[in-house]
Design an enzyme around this catalytic site. Structure first.
Site, short mmCIF file in Angstrom:
data_model
loop_
_atom_site.label_atom_id
_atom_site.label_comp_id
_atom_site.label_asym_id
_atom_site.label_seq_id
_atom_site.Cartn_x
_atom_site.Cartn_y
_atom_site.Cartn_z
N ASP A 318 0.98 -1.34 -0.09
CA ASP A 318 -0.10 -0.11 0.02
C ASP A 318 0.86 1.21 0.01
O ASP A 318 2.10 1.11 -0.01
CB ASP A 318 -1.12 0.06 1.29
CG ASP A 318 -0.11 0.14 2.62
OD1 ASP A 318 1.21 0.17 2.55
OD2 ASP A 318 -0.89 0.27 3.51
N ASP A 320 1.74 4.72 2.25
CA ASP A 320 1.54 5.46 3.53
C ASP A 320 1.67 6.94 3.27
O ASP A 320 3.12 7.10 3.12
CB ASP A 320 2.24 4.76 4.66
CG ASP A 320 1.75 3.29 4.59
OD1 ASP A 320 1.04 2.78 5.15
OD2 ASP A 320 2.78 2.39 4.22
N ASP A 403 -3.14 4.79 2.84
CA ASP A 403 -3.28 5.26 4.23
C ASP A 403 -3.07 6.71 4.13
O ASP A 403 -1.99 6.98 3.87
CB ASP A 403 -2.60 4.58 5.24
CG ASP A 403 -2.96 3.17 5.43
OD1 ASP A 403 -4.17 2.66 5.34
OD2 ASP A 403 -2.45 2.00 5.63
P1 8DG Z 1 4.42 -2.74 2.80
O1 8DG Z 1 3.20 -1.61 2.65
O2 8DG Z 1 5.50 -2.41 1.72
O3 8DG Z 1 3.96 -4.27 2.60
O4 8DG Z 1 4.92 -2.71 4.23
P2 8DG Z 1 5.08 -1.50 5.26
O5 8DG Z 1 4.98 -0.39 4.64
O6 8DG Z 1 6.32 -1.78 6.30
O7 8DG Z 1 3.87 -1.67 6.31
P3 8DG Z 1 2.35 -1.15 6.62
O8 8DG Z 1 1.40 -2.26 7.03
O9 8DG Z 1 1.79 -0.33 5.58
O10 8DG Z 1 2.71 -0.24 7.92
C1 8DG Z 1 3.55 0.90 7.80
C2 8DG Z 1 4.03 1.32 9.19
O11 8DG Z 1 3.06 2.00 9.78
C3 8DG Z 1 4.26 0.30 10.14
O12 8DG Z 1 5.54 0.24 10.55
C4 8DG Z 1 3.29 0.23 11.36
C5 8DG Z 1 2.98 1.77 11.34
N1 8DG Z 1 1.64 2.05 11.81
C6 8DG Z 1 1.63 3.04 12.89
N2 8DG Z 1 0.51 3.16 13.43
C7 8DG Z 1 -0.44 2.51 12.95
C8 8DG Z 1 -1.59 2.03 12.96
O13 8DG Z 1 -2.47 2.62 13.76
N3 8DG Z 1 -2.14 1.05 12.06
C9 8DG Z 1 -1.20 0.68 11.27
N4 8DG Z 1 -1.69 -0.28 10.08
N5 8DG Z 1 0.02 0.73 11.04
C10 8DG Z 1 0.55 1.68 11.89
O14 8DG Z 1 2.62 3.80 13.22
CA CA Z 2 2.74 0.51 3.48
CA CA Z 3 -0.34 0.98 5.52
#
Ligand code: 8DG
Ligand code: CA
Ligand code: CA
Length: 463
Positions: A318, A320, A403
């Site tokens: 996704d 962020d 997100d």
């Molecule tokens: P990807 O998308 O490349 O597969 O992996 P990622 O970017 O490392 O994982 P992610 O699931 O998109 O999460 C990004 C970071 O955001 C992860 O270290 C966790 C962090 N995060 C927070 N707060 C929250 C929250 O409230 N919900 C979620 N889902 N993630 C959060 O700091």
């Molecule tokens: Ca991500």
């Molecule tokens: Ca995310």
């Protein structure tokens, strides 16, 4: 012009030798080993130590008292030392130290007493917390970490969080090893790798695969749980319930009229797209679209790409994006305006937002409390991204999970750190803060837990 050999050219970018001067601590002369530390980190650490009054020599000489290295074994540094002695023709008997001695000394602003845990020994050295280690994206132990991560995932599907974490920790240690592991013995007594993980590692080293992992991968339950949890909005509990009800495929969900939330319906509708990796170029294009929207709604707002892309990953599941405004308070109400504008441009296929609930917090979180969840205002969405190639090329667009998170400027550094990940890195950073520093770190703040608990105890005495 004569070509400068690569090795020497690299050295030219190292910190200048120059006369180091006596420094504040005349009895201590440092020399940092570049191998595995890398030239730029070595230059940075040298500058840091010099700024604190340490003498740091670029070249080894008999004057050196402390040799500091990162992620090298004692045997490797001893060999390095032999070579240096030969080259400079000087002896000397410096202490061979791990980076932990250096870090603690920088923290203390003086050379700390050398303890046995600082000294390099045979075998690989490994800092105990993942957040203290270099963990490169590409590493040499992929088949081993994949096996362990499959078991971590499977344990998560069974609700065994502790077991899942143990496998994740073992995989994380292997990712930080400086080379390919060829025998179990090479691991020595490295922390973080339990008995079960060692058995898995041994199987993969000996047979190329681990029978237990292969069994898991072929099991109906694992495959179904994986299929269902890849639906946006479906967690382990829901997937497990569906499995127990006898559902096995995405078609089953539709045919049996399974009740789905609006989020899950969107997840199912865009299942294939959302499970196709998002490329960096696509993430940047979405980031630009959001930038365009915030400039209309509140000029001056910044949009920062976080998550895996900020860690240098070439693709992710996704996008962020963190939004903040340099003037405190101006960010209030921004998200709904941004989302409405994006929606009016047909860029959004699904969205649901959550308000900021940080102010409603009732007290300090217990150290090591909630995992990565935070309380920022955010929007979980699916964007409609125009594409020319790839799986969505025929229809000209692709669904992408995004997100959007809004952080007040005062909390932005913590939000950025928290949302950069990885999840394991964040978990370890918080564990380090709590166990080693008695502090609480989350995506909103870093504070001394003892003082806050004292304050709360004091407030409690009023009532
Ligand atoms: P990807 O998308 O490349 O597969 O992996 P990622 O970017 O490392 O994982 P992610 O699931 O998109 O999460 C990004 C970071 O955001 C992860 O270290 C966790 C962090 N995060 C927070 N707060 C929250 C929250 O409230 N919900 C979620 N889902 N993630 C959060 O700091
Ligand atoms: Ca991500
Ligand atoms: Ca995310």
């Amino acid at each position: 012009m004569a070509l400068v050999p690569l090795k020497r050219r690299r050295r030219a970018s190292s910190p200048p030798a120059g006369p180091p001067g006596p420094g504040r601590f005349p009895a201590v002369v440092l020399c940092l080993v570049e191998k595995r530390m890398g030239a730029s980190r070595r230059a940075f650490l040298t500058q840091l130590a010099r700024a604190k009054g340490f003498r740091v020599d670029r070249a080894y000489s008999a004057a050196v008292t402390h040799v500091v290295s990162e992620q090298n074994s004692g045997a490797e540094v001893a060999q390095w030392l032999e070579q240096q002695r030969e080259e400079c023709g000087a002896e000397g008997d410096p202490a061979l130290l791990d980076i932990s001695w250096f870090t603690e000394s920088m923290g203390a602003g003086r050379p700390v007493e050398i303890e046995s845990r600082h000294r390099l020994r045979g075998g690989w050295q490994m800092a105990p917390y993942a957040c203290q280690r270099r963990t490169p994206l590409l590493h040499s132990n992929q088949p081993l970490t994949e096996a362990l991560e499959t078991l971590a995932e499977e344990a998560g599907f069974s609700g065994s969080e502790g077991r899942s974490l143990a496998f994740t920790r073992a995989a994380s240690v292997l990712k930080a090893l400086p080379g390919r592991l060829s025998t179990l013995e090479e691991l020595g007594p490295l922390p973080g790798i339990g008995e079960h993980s060692r058995r898995v590692i041994q199987d993969v080293l000996e047979d190329g695969v681990c029978a237990e992992v292969e069994r898991v991968k072929l099991s109906e339950r694992y495959q179904t749980m994986k299929l269902f949890t890849k639906i946006f909005g479906v967690g382990v509990r829901t997937a497990s319930r569906w499995y127990q009800e006898g559902l096995r495929t995405l078609v089953d969900l539709q045919e049996r009229g399974t009740k789905l939330t609006r989020q899950q319906q969107a997840g199912l509708r865009h299942y294939d797209d959302l499970n196709t990796p998002v490329e960096r170029g696509e993430a940047e294009s979405i980031s630009r679209a959001v930038q365009g929207a915030v400039q209309r709604c509140l000029p001056g707002t910044s949009v920062t790409l976080a998550g895996g892309f900020r860690r240098g990953k070439p693709h992710g599941h996704d996008v962020d994006l963190l939004l903040t405004h340099p003037e405190a308070g101006r960010e209030a109400g921004l998200l709904s305006r941004v989302v409405s504008w994006l929606d009016s441009q047909d860029l959004i296929l699904y969205q649901h937002s959550q308000e900021n609930s940080y102010a409603l917090q009732e007290g300090p979180e217990p150290p090591g409390g909630r995992d990565v969840m935070d309380r920022f205002e955010r929007c979980f969405s699916i964007f409609r991204l125009e594409v020319q190639g790839g799986p969505g090329a025929a229809r000209g667009w692709k669904a992408v999970r995004v997100d959007l998170v809004v952080a007040p400027i005062s909390q932005f550094p913590f939000a950025l750190l928290g949302w950069t990940g990885s999840r394991h890195f964040e978990r370890e950073l918080r564990r380090f803060a709590s166990h080693e520093r008695k502090m609480v770190l989350n995506s909103h703040a870093l504070y001394d837990s003892r003082r806050v608990w004292q304050l709360w105890a004091y407030v409690g005495t009023w009532g």
